[in-house]
Design a protein around this motif. Structure first.
Motif, PDB file in Angstrom:
ATOM      1  N   PRO A  52      65.177 -19.766  21.210  1.00 59.94           N
ATOM      2  CA  PRO A  52      65.465 -19.457  19.806  1.00 59.94           C
ATOM      3  C   PRO A  52      64.235 -19.585  18.908  1.00 59.94           C
ATOM      4  O   PRO A  52      64.010 -18.741  18.026  1.00 59.94           O
ATOM      5  CB  PRO A  52      66.532 -20.488  19.421  1.00 59.94           C
ATOM      6  CG  PRO A  52      67.165 -20.874  20.691  1.00 59.94           C
ATOM      7  CD  PRO A  52      66.090 -20.795  21.726  1.00 59.94           C
ATOM      8  N   GLY A  53      63.412 -20.597  19.118  1.00 60.78           N
ATOM      9  CA  GLY A  53      62.181 -20.735  18.339  1.00 60.78           C
ATOM     10  C   GLY A  53      61.196 -19.618  18.619  1.00 60.78           C
ATOM     11  O   GLY A  53      60.507 -19.132  17.722  1.00 60.78           O
ATOM     12  N   LEU A  54      61.148 -19.177  19.870  1.00 63.89           N
ATOM     13  CA  LEU A  54      60.259 -18.083  20.247  1.00 63.89           C
ATOM     14  C   LEU A  54      60.680 -16.784  19.562  1.00 63.89           C
ATOM     15  O   LEU A  54      59.837 -16.058  19.018  1.00 63.89           O
ATOM     16  CB  LEU A  54      60.267 -17.919  21.758  1.00 63.89           C
ATOM     17  CG  LEU A  54      59.378 -16.830  22.346  1.00 63.89           C
ATOM     18  CD1 LEU A  54      57.916 -17.175  22.128  1.00 63.89           C
ATOM     19  CD2 LEU A  54      59.672 -16.672  23.815  1.00 63.89           C
ATOM     20  N   LEU A  74      58.633 -14.690  16.692  1.00 64.16           N
ATOM     21  CA  LEU A  74      58.328 -13.270  16.837  1.00 64.16           C
ATOM     22  C   LEU A  74      58.792 -12.475  15.620  1.00 64.16           C
ATOM     23  O   LEU A  74      58.063 -11.607  15.123  1.00 64.16           O
ATOM     24  CB  LEU A  74      58.982 -12.731  18.109  1.00 64.16           C
ATOM     25  CG  LEU A  74      58.759 -11.260  18.417  1.00 64.16           C
ATOM     26  CD1 LEU A  74      57.281 -10.999  18.678  1.00 64.16           C
ATOM     27  CD2 LEU A  74      59.592 -10.844  19.601  1.00 64.16           C
ATOM     28  N   LEU A  75      59.988 -12.771  15.130  1.00 68.40           N
ATOM     29  CA  LEU A  75      60.495 -12.062  13.949  1.00 68.40           C
ATOM     30  C   LEU A  75      59.654 -12.358  12.713  1.00 68.40           C
ATOM     31  O   LEU A  75      59.345 -11.446  11.929  1.00 68.40           O
ATOM     32  CB  LEU A  75      61.956 -12.443  13.697  1.00 68.40           C
ATOM     33  CG  LEU A  75      62.954 -11.950  14.729  1.00 68.40           C
ATOM     34  CD1 LEU A  75      64.345 -12.494  14.434  1.00 68.40           C
ATOM     35  CD2 LEU A  75      62.973 -10.436  14.785  1.00 68.40           C
ATOM     36  N   VAL A  76      59.267 -13.604  12.532  1.00 72.57           N
ATOM     37  CA  VAL A  76      58.412 -13.952  11.400  1.00 72.57           C
ATOM     38  C   VAL A  76      57.053 -13.283  11.529  1.00 72.57           C
ATOM     39  O   VAL A  76      56.489 -12.794  10.539  1.00 72.57           O
ATOM     40  CB  VAL A  76      58.277 -15.484  11.274  1.00 72.57           C
ATOM     41  CG1 VAL A  76      57.202 -15.865  10.265  1.00 72.57           C
ATOM     42  CG2 VAL A  76      59.609 -16.096  10.879  1.00 72.57           C
ATOM     43  N   ALA A  77      56.524 -13.212  12.731  1.00 68.52           N
ATOM     44  CA  ALA A  77      55.235 -12.543  12.947  1.00 68.52           C
ATOM     45  C   ALA A  77      55.337 -11.056  12.631  1.00 68.52           C
ATOM     46  O   ALA A  77      54.406 -10.472  12.063  1.00 68.52           O
ATOM     47  CB  ALA A  77      54.770 -12.748  14.382  1.00 68.52           C
ATOM     48  N   THR A 103      50.841 -21.070   8.418  1.00 67.75           N
ATOM     49  CA  THR A 103      51.886 -22.089   8.343  1.00 67.75           C
ATOM     50  C   THR A 103      53.248 -21.510   7.993  1.00 67.75           C
ATOM     51  O   THR A 103      54.243 -22.233   8.028  1.00 67.75           O
ATOM     52  CB  THR A 103      51.516 -23.146   7.291  1.00 67.75           C
ATOM     53  OG1 THR A 103      51.371 -22.504   6.024  1.00 67.75           O
ATOM     54  CG2 THR A 103      50.234 -23.843   7.673  1.00 67.75           C
ATOM     55  N   LEU A 104      53.338 -20.229   7.683  1.00 72.08           N
ATOM     56  CA  LEU A 104      54.599 -19.629   7.262  1.00 72.08           C
ATOM     57  C   LEU A 104      55.624 -19.584   8.389  1.00 72.08           C
ATOM     58  O   LEU A 104      56.824 -19.717   8.140  1.00 72.08           O
ATOM     59  CB  LEU A 104      54.348 -18.210   6.727  1.00 72.08           C
ATOM     60  CG  LEU A 104      55.543 -17.491   6.136  1.00 72.08           C
ATOM     61  CD1 LEU A 104      56.073 -18.254   4.933  1.00 72.08           C
ATOM     62  CD2 LEU A 104      55.167 -16.082   5.735  1.00 72.08           C
ATOM     63  N   SER A 105      55.195 -19.436   9.604  1.00 71.72           N
ATOM     64  CA  SER A 105      56.145 -19.340  10.713  1.00 71.72           C
ATOM     65  C   SER A 105      56.601 -20.705  11.214  1.00 71.72           C
ATOM     66  O   SER A 105      57.554 -20.787  11.995  1.00 71.72           O
ATOM     67  CB  SER A 105      55.537 -18.555  11.865  1.00 71.72           C
ATOM     68  OG  SER A 105      54.480 -19.277  12.443  1.00 71.72           O
ATOM     69  N   VAL A 160      65.175 -23.453  13.208  1.00 67.65           N
ATOM     70  CA  VAL A 160      65.963 -22.853  14.286  1.00 67.65           C
ATOM     71  C   VAL A 160      66.035 -23.792  15.483  1.00 67.65           C
ATOM     72  O   VAL A 160      67.089 -23.922  16.117  1.00 67.65           O
ATOM     73  CB  VAL A 160      65.377 -21.475  14.677  1.00 67.65           C
ATOM     74  CG1 VAL A 160      65.966 -20.981  15.977  1.00 67.65           C
ATOM     75  CG2 VAL A 160      65.634 -20.478  13.566  1.00 67.65           C
ATOM     76  N   THR A 161      64.947 -24.483  15.798  1.00 70.69           N
ATOM     77  CA  THR A 161      64.966 -25.437  16.900  1.00 70.69           C
ATOM     78  C   THR A 161      65.904 -26.598  16.588  1.00 70.69           C
ATOM     79  O   THR A 161      66.677 -27.029  17.451  1.00 70.69           O
ATOM     80  CB  THR A 161      63.554 -25.955  17.187  1.00 70.69           C
ATOM     81  OG1 THR A 161      62.706 -24.837  17.482  1.00 70.69           O
ATOM     82  CG2 THR A 161      63.539 -26.911  18.359  1.00 70.69           C
TER      83      THR A 161
END
Length: 90
Positions: free
Chosen positions: A28-30, A34-37, A49-51, A58-59
């Protein structure tokens, strides 16, 4: 009796449980990272630091939602190991 085959089976089962528990926490963190990136790439925001905060949340949410099941699964494995230990020793 603890034969090499029994020892290998125990190690394989333990590694399977470890991989399952890690996947439930890491994936879930991965996906969130990826979505934030992708959003960062689309908006050209280069903040490192935004991601971190969404991945952390989520973790933590995954631990809250699946923590009881994961700890129960791990305790069931430990109980089965102790039950097998009595037969393996003698």
């Amino acid at each position: 009796m603890l034969t090499p085959e029994v020892a290998v089976d125990l190690v394989v089962e333990a590694l399977h449980i470890v991989m399952l528990l890690v996947v439930l926490l890491v994936v879930p963190g991965l996906v969130t990272g990826l979505l934030v990136a992708l959003v960062q790439a689309a908006t050209q925001i280069n903040e490192q630091t935004l991601s971190f905060l969404p991945r952390l949340l989520v973790t933590l949410l995954a631990i809250i939602l699946m923590g009881r099941w994961m700890s129960g699964y791990l305790m069931d494995f430990c109980v089965s190991i102790f039950q097998r230990a009595a037969t393996l020793v003698g």
